[in-house]
Write a protein that holds these residues in place. Structure first.
Motif, mmCIF file in Angstrom:
data_model
loop_
_atom_site.group_PDB
_atom_site.id
_atom_site.type_symbol
_atom_site.label_atom_id
_atom_site.label_comp_id
_atom_site.label_asym_id
_atom_site.label_seq_id
_atom_site.Cartn_x
_atom_site.Cartn_y
_atom_site.Cartn_z
ATOM 1 N N ASP A 46 -9.222 -18.875 -5.956
ATOM 2 C CA ASP A 46 -10.127 -19.265 -7.195
ATOM 3 C C ASP A 46 -9.507 -19.453 -8.144
ATOM 4 O O ASP A 46 -8.438 -18.388 -8.714
ATOM 5 N N ILE A 47 -9.310 -20.799 -8.545
ATOM 6 C CA ILE A 47 -8.654 -20.699 -10.135
ATOM 7 C C ILE A 47 -9.969 -21.163 -11.171
ATOM 8 O O ILE A 47 -11.270 -21.972 -11.501
ATOM 9 N N LYS A 48 -10.038 -20.257 -12.039
ATOM 10 C CA LYS A 48 -10.975 -19.822 -13.485
ATOM 11 C C LYS A 48 -10.052 -20.111 -14.708
ATOM 12 O O LYS A 48 -9.269 -19.909 -14.797
ATOM 13 N N LEU A 49 -10.403 -20.868 -15.604
ATOM 14 C CA LEU A 49 -10.441 -22.388 -16.881
ATOM 15 C C LEU A 49 -10.551 -21.313 -17.706
ATOM 16 O O LEU A 49 -12.560 -21.463 -17.402
ATOM 17 N N THR A 50 -10.156 -20.653 -18.759
ATOM 18 C CA THR A 50 -11.029 -20.417 -19.719
ATOM 19 C C THR A 50 -10.428 -21.094 -21.177
ATOM 20 O O THR A 50 -9.562 -21.690 -21.692
ATOM 21 N N GLN A 51 -11.676 -22.189 -21.789
ATOM 22 C CA GLN A 51 -11.363 -22.496 -22.650
ATOM 23 C C GLN A 51 -10.920 -21.927 -24.523
ATOM 24 O O GLN A 51 -10.478 -20.983 -24.563
ATOM 25 N N LEU A 52 -10.706 -22.926 -25.097
ATOM 26 C CA LEU A 52 -10.471 -22.741 -26.545
ATOM 27 C C LEU A 52 -11.545 -21.299 -27.433
ATOM 28 O O LEU A 52 -12.532 -21.920 -26.922
ATOM 29 N N VAL A 53 -10.957 -20.520 -28.304
ATOM 30 C CA VAL A 53 -11.710 -20.003 -28.760
ATOM 31 C C VAL A 53 -11.153 -21.130 -30.192
ATOM 32 O O VAL A 53 -10.118 -21.281 -30.680
ATOM 33 N N ARG A 54 -12.119 -20.868 -30.844
ATOM 34 C CA ARG A 54 -11.930 -21.549 -32.758
ATOM 35 C C ARG A 54 -12.614 -20.126 -33.620
ATOM 36 O O ARG A 54 -13.679 -19.561 -33.300
ATOM 37 N N LEU A 55 -11.941 -19.899 -33.811
ATOM 38 C CA LEU A 55 -11.553 -18.512 -34.874
ATOM 39 C C LEU A 55 -12.334 -19.165 -36.961
ATOM 40 O O LEU A 55 -12.219 -20.365 -37.229
ATOM 41 N N PHE A 56 -13.240 -18.623 -36.994
ATOM 42 C CA PHE A 56 -14.131 -18.677 -38.322
ATOM 43 C C PHE A 56 -14.385 -17.873 -39.047
ATOM 44 O O PHE A 56 -14.243 -16.206 -38.961
ATOM 45 N N LYS A 57 -14.498 -17.606 -40.430
ATOM 46 C CA LYS A 57 -14.622 -16.187 -41.344
ATOM 47 C C LYS A 57 -15.283 -16.788 -42.811
ATOM 48 O O LYS A 57 -14.825 -17.994 -43.092
ATOM 49 N N ASN A 58 -17.030 -16.438 -42.430
ATOM 50 C CA ASN A 58 -17.673 -17.199 -43.335
ATOM 51 C C ASN A 58 -17.594 -18.754 -43.315
ATOM 52 O O ASN A 58 -18.333 -18.792 -44.026
ATOM 53 N N GLY A 59 -18.012 -19.296 -42.193
ATOM 54 C CA GLY A 59 -18.513 -20.326 -41.353
ATOM 55 C C GLY A 59 -17.026 -20.960 -41.599
ATOM 56 O O GLY A 59 -17.344 -22.086 -41.245
ATOM 57 N N GLU A 60 -15.974 -21.023 -42.158
ATOM 58 C CA GLU A 60 -15.265 -21.464 -42.334
ATOM 59 C C GLU A 60 -14.057 -21.650 -40.984
ATOM 60 O O GLU A 60 -14.459 -20.212 -41.189
ATOM 61 N N PRO A 61 -13.562 -22.659 -40.487
ATOM 62 C CA PRO A 61 -12.016 -22.591 -39.640
ATOM 63 C C PRO A 61 -10.771 -21.598 -40.531
ATOM 64 O O PRO A 61 -10.686 -21.726 -41.629
ATOM 65 N N PHE A 62 -10.373 -20.555 -39.544
ATOM 66 C CA PHE A 62 -9.628 -19.309 -39.839
ATOM 67 C C PHE A 62 -8.417 -20.101 -39.082
ATOM 68 O O PHE A 62 -8.374 -18.938 -38.712
ATOM 69 N N LYS A 63 -7.158 -19.252 -40.336
ATOM 70 C CA LYS A 63 -5.698 -19.165 -40.045
ATOM 71 C C LYS A 63 -5.253 -17.588 -40.291
ATOM 72 O O LYS A 63 -5.605 -18.414 -41.845
ATOM 73 N N MET A 64 -4.407 -17.000 -39.951
ATOM 74 C CA MET A 64 -3.680 -16.424 -40.618
ATOM 75 C C MET A 64 -2.118 -15.596 -41.297
ATOM 76 O O MET A 64 -2.123 -15.073 -41.213
ATOM 77 N N SER A 65 -2.094 -16.083 -39.740
ATOM 78 C CA SER A 65 -0.305 -15.598 -39.016
ATOM 79 C C SER A 65 0.627 -15.987 -39.990
ATOM 80 O O SER A 65 1.156 -17.397 -38.391
ATOM 81 N N LYS A 66 1.281 -15.749 -40.459
ATOM 82 C CA LYS A 66 2.443 -16.342 -40.955
ATOM 83 C C LYS A 66 3.650 -15.243 -40.430
ATOM 84 O O LYS A 66 4.817 -16.327 -39.471
ATOM 85 N N ARG A 67 3.150 -14.388 -39.328
ATOM 86 C CA ARG A 67 4.082 -13.678 -38.621
ATOM 87 C C ARG A 67 4.559 -14.551 -37.297
ATOM 88 O O ARG A 67 5.369 -14.311 -36.520
ATOM 89 N N ALA A 68 3.303 -15.196 -36.904
ATOM 90 C CA ALA A 68 3.512 -16.140 -35.561
ATOM 91 C C ALA A 68 4.074 -17.120 -35.565
ATOM 92 O O ALA A 68 4.908 -17.751 -34.913
ATOM 93 N N GLY A 69 4.160 -17.623 -37.097
ATOM 94 C CA GLY A 69 4.825 -18.571 -37.116
ATOM 95 C C GLY A 69 3.795 -20.090 -37.416
ATOM 96 O O GLY A 69 3.170 -20.151 -38.447
ATOM 97 N N ASN A 70 2.980 -20.088 -36.366
ATOM 98 C CA ASN A 70 1.674 -21.653 -36.496
ATOM 99 C C ASN A 70 0.495 -20.740 -35.740
ATOM 100 O O ASN A 70 -0.281 -21.988 -35.571
ATOM 101 N N PHE A 71 0.572 -19.642 -35.139
ATOM 102 C CA PHE A 71 -0.985 -19.475 -34.010
ATOM 103 C C PHE A 71 -1.692 -18.309 -34.992
ATOM 104 O O PHE A 71 -0.511 -17.013 -35.747
ATOM 105 N N VAL A 72 -2.399 -17.739 -34.684
ATOM 106 C CA VAL A 72 -3.681 -16.364 -34.726
ATOM 107 C C VAL A 72 -3.191 -15.622 -33.873
ATOM 108 O O VAL A 72 -3.451 -15.985 -32.419
ATOM 109 N N THR A 73 -2.776 -14.388 -33.939
ATOM 110 C CA THR A 73 -1.973 -13.578 -33.081
ATOM 111 C C THR A 73 -3.265 -12.318 -32.469
ATOM 112 O O THR A 73 -4.433 -12.268 -32.599
ATOM 113 N N LEU A 74 -3.255 -12.069 -31.042
ATOM 114 C CA LEU A 74 -4.042 -11.159 -30.231
ATOM 115 C C LEU A 74 -4.083 -10.102 -31.154
ATOM 116 O O LEU A 74 -5.140 -9.482 -31.451
ATOM 117 N N ARG A 75 -3.390 -9.295 -31.717
ATOM 118 C CA ARG A 75 -2.664 -8.148 -33.127
ATOM 119 C C ARG A 75 -3.969 -8.892 -33.672
ATOM 120 O O ARG A 75 -4.728 -8.047 -34.800
#
Length: 581
Positions: free
Chosen positions: A379-408
């Motif tokens: 059985d193959i289960k596909l997990t769809q994308l997660v869209r991050l928001f803060k105060n209702g606005e799309p959210f990006k924050m990780s310079k440490r990772a380069g260009n994405f938001v990390t689990l941490r």
């Protein structure tokens, strides 16, 4: 104690008696007879489809079967009313003593209430996360990690023997890119000014790896060609990234049983052995694939390749396993990896992939079907994308990772428990919006708060009762006079508790742990509703002034809710809270 299973057994026994009495013909198959909650709770406590599914094979009217079955069931003490509706639906109302007895069972069985032997010890391998070892886990990996881990816990709770497995994608070109990126950080650690070409990994997380490499080898690789350092830096970098990934998983509460290296498949004969197995079954041949549908790529040309006859096992087209230049395709090591899993004796395989792997589903299922002669389902289960928001606005924050938001990034902001619960508030193949403000909001609209608040409320009641001199240990509560639980609002909570063992089996059978999160929210809602009704009706309050016996009966109901919430949160990997702060 599964009341639905118990009542289904009663229905089957009654139908068997009807066959013996000549009311029903012999030879009927009862496997599709079900006992379930009715769609409308006003119709009863449970409903059975027996008359509807047996009418055609019995060559009888559904209503006639339902009337005869209702008469049989009504004679049982557990049935307060058996009522036929419409063309042959049969609704059942159960005696209050059954619901009261269920509260006692929850308290006596504790965390074991709802556990199932459905799996019968079948061995299941669940492969999840399996990110490339080129950096920290990002928010998309987080959803796959949470889903896979909760699914494993759910299957374990349902009686399966589960192995949690991570497939390290360390056999492809991306690991060479990692090594080159680390080498640049290594040069930087030696004071050189470097630039990261397109395609390399510029994230700050590699700074420490470059410094560690310098500490290990000094200046031995400075100014040297790749032929000197690439192999060793690749191995060093991969291990450093896996240490980072293991730490990320630990922060989320995920612990793997097996880490399996893709690299171990190359040069060891494992790929050749897997393909030989398929060749011996007549499923490997040399051929030319049809041109791709749609617009023809300019660089496409018909060429002979080694192909797997995957269409014989449900795929749309046959798939190449070796290129015309003799190199393996990406599919070849995946076949070998799954052949290894089949060879390890698993009864079921489950792969948790990201949404971008949708095109891989049919070919992998075809491969496992062929490798196992159809004996091991995948059985193959596909997990769809997660869209991050803060105060209702799309959210990006990780310079440490380069260009994405990390689990941490996510866990550090809201905690592992909140992260895990929220990731399971949607079915795995539906997109998920994760708003950092809303997931910490203290309201009914925030499911994790609402469920935790229900558990904390029960703990508060237990503390107050103890302070008032009322004994509230589980054995004492289980021995209370539970016949005092006779109000419709109290029985409604007991009825919701009765659904827990059924939910566990359905969720495990469908591989859908989100059903547990949904159920916990509904159970919490029933508990909060009962609490709020106590504001208007003092007789519904859990603590009855000067009446220890009645208090213990009512607290027994509340405590049983906490037991089930704790068990459900345990499956989701969330620690139940005793106080809300």
């Amino acid at each position: 104690m599964n009341l639905f299973t118990e009542l289904r057994a009663l229905v089957i026994d009654s139908l068997t008696q009807m066959v013996a009495e000549g009311v029903l013909p012999e030879g009927l198959d009862f496997k599709n007879v079900a006992v379930e909650p009715p769609r409308d709770a006003a119709h009863g406590d449970m409903a059975t489809n027996a008359a509807m599914v047996l009418a055609k094979p019995a060559k009888m009217k559904p209503r006639d079967i339902a009337d005869a079955l209702a008469a049989k069931l009504a004679a049982d003490d557990r049935i307060a009313l058996a009522e036929v509706a419409g063309p042959g639906f049969l609704n059942l109302r159960l005696a209050p003593a059954l619901w009261q007895g269920l509260v006692k069972a929850v308290l006596e069985q504790g965390a074991s209430f709802g556990r199932s032997d459905m799996g019968q010890g079948d061995k299941v391998n669940v492969e999840y996360v399996s990110a490339n070892p080129t950096g920290p886990l990002h928010v998309g990996h987080t959803r796959g990690a949470v889903f896979g881990d909760a699914l494993c816990s759910l299957l374990d709770y349902a009686g399966f023997d589960v192995t949690r497995e991570y497939y390290i994608n360390d056999g492809g070109a991306q690991v060479d890119v990692l090594a080159r990126s680390v080498y640049l950080r290594y040069l930087e650690a030696h004071g050189e000014k470097v630039e990261f070409p397109d395609g390399t990994y510029p994230g700050d997380y590699l700074v420490a790896v470059g410094e560690d490499l310098k500490a290990k080898v000094g200046d031995a690789y400075v100014g040297k060609g790749e032929d000197i350092w690439l192999d060793e830096v690749r191995e060093f970098s991969t291990e450093a990234m896996m240490d980072l990934i293991r730490a990320d998983l630990a922060a989320l509460g995920v612990e793997m049983d097996v880490f399996y290296s893709e690299k171990s498949l190359y040069g060891t004969g494992k790929i050749e052995s897997a393909l030989e197995s398929l060749e011996n079954k007549g499923l490997i041949y040399e051929g030319v694939l049809e041109p791709p549908k749609g617009k023809m790529p300019e660089d496409w040309e018909p060429r002979e390749q080694t192909l797997f006859k995957s269409t014989e096992h449900g795929d749309d087209v046959d798939r190449p396993v070796k290129k015309s230049d003799g190199a393996w395709t990406y599919f070849a090591p995946d076949i070998a990896y799954h052949y290894d899993k089949v060879s390890r004796g698993y009864d079921q395989l489950i792969d948790v992939f990201g949404a971008d792997h949708g095109g891989y589903v049919k070919r992998m299922k075809a491969a496992v079907s062929a490798l196992s002669d159809g004996k091991v389902p995948l059985d193959i289960k596909l997990t769809q994308l997660v869209r991050l928001f803060k105060n209702g606005e799309p959210f990006k924050m990780s310079k440490r990772a380069g260009n994405f938001v990390t689990l941490r990034d996510v866990v550090d902001q809201v905690g592992a428990g909140v992260t895990r619960f929220v990731m399971l508030t949607r079915k795995n193949d539906a997109p998920l919006d994760f708003d950092f403000d809303k997931v910490l909001e203290q309201s009914k609209d925030n499911p994790v708060f609402y469920v935790q608040y229900a558990h904390a409320r029960v703990c508060s009641v237990l503390r107050k009762a103890t302070e008032g001199g009322v004994a509230v240990d589980d054995p004492t509560l289980a021995g209370a006079d539970l016949s005092k639980l006779d109000h419709e609002a109290e029985l409604a909570v007991a009825k919701k508790l009765a659904e827990w063992p059924r939910i566990v089996e359905i969720a495990a059978r469908t591989h859908e742990p989100h059903r547990v999160a949904f159920y916990l929210y509904e159970l919490a809602s029933d508990l909060h509703s009962l609490w709020n009704r106590g504001n208007d009706l003092p007789e519904l309050r859990f603590l009855q002034e000067g009446d220890a016996a009645t208090s213990q009966a009512k607290i027994a109901l509340a405590r049983s809710v906490a037991v089930v919430i704790s068990a459900g949160l345990g499956i989701l990997g969330v620690t139940p809270l005793e106080e809300m702060r």
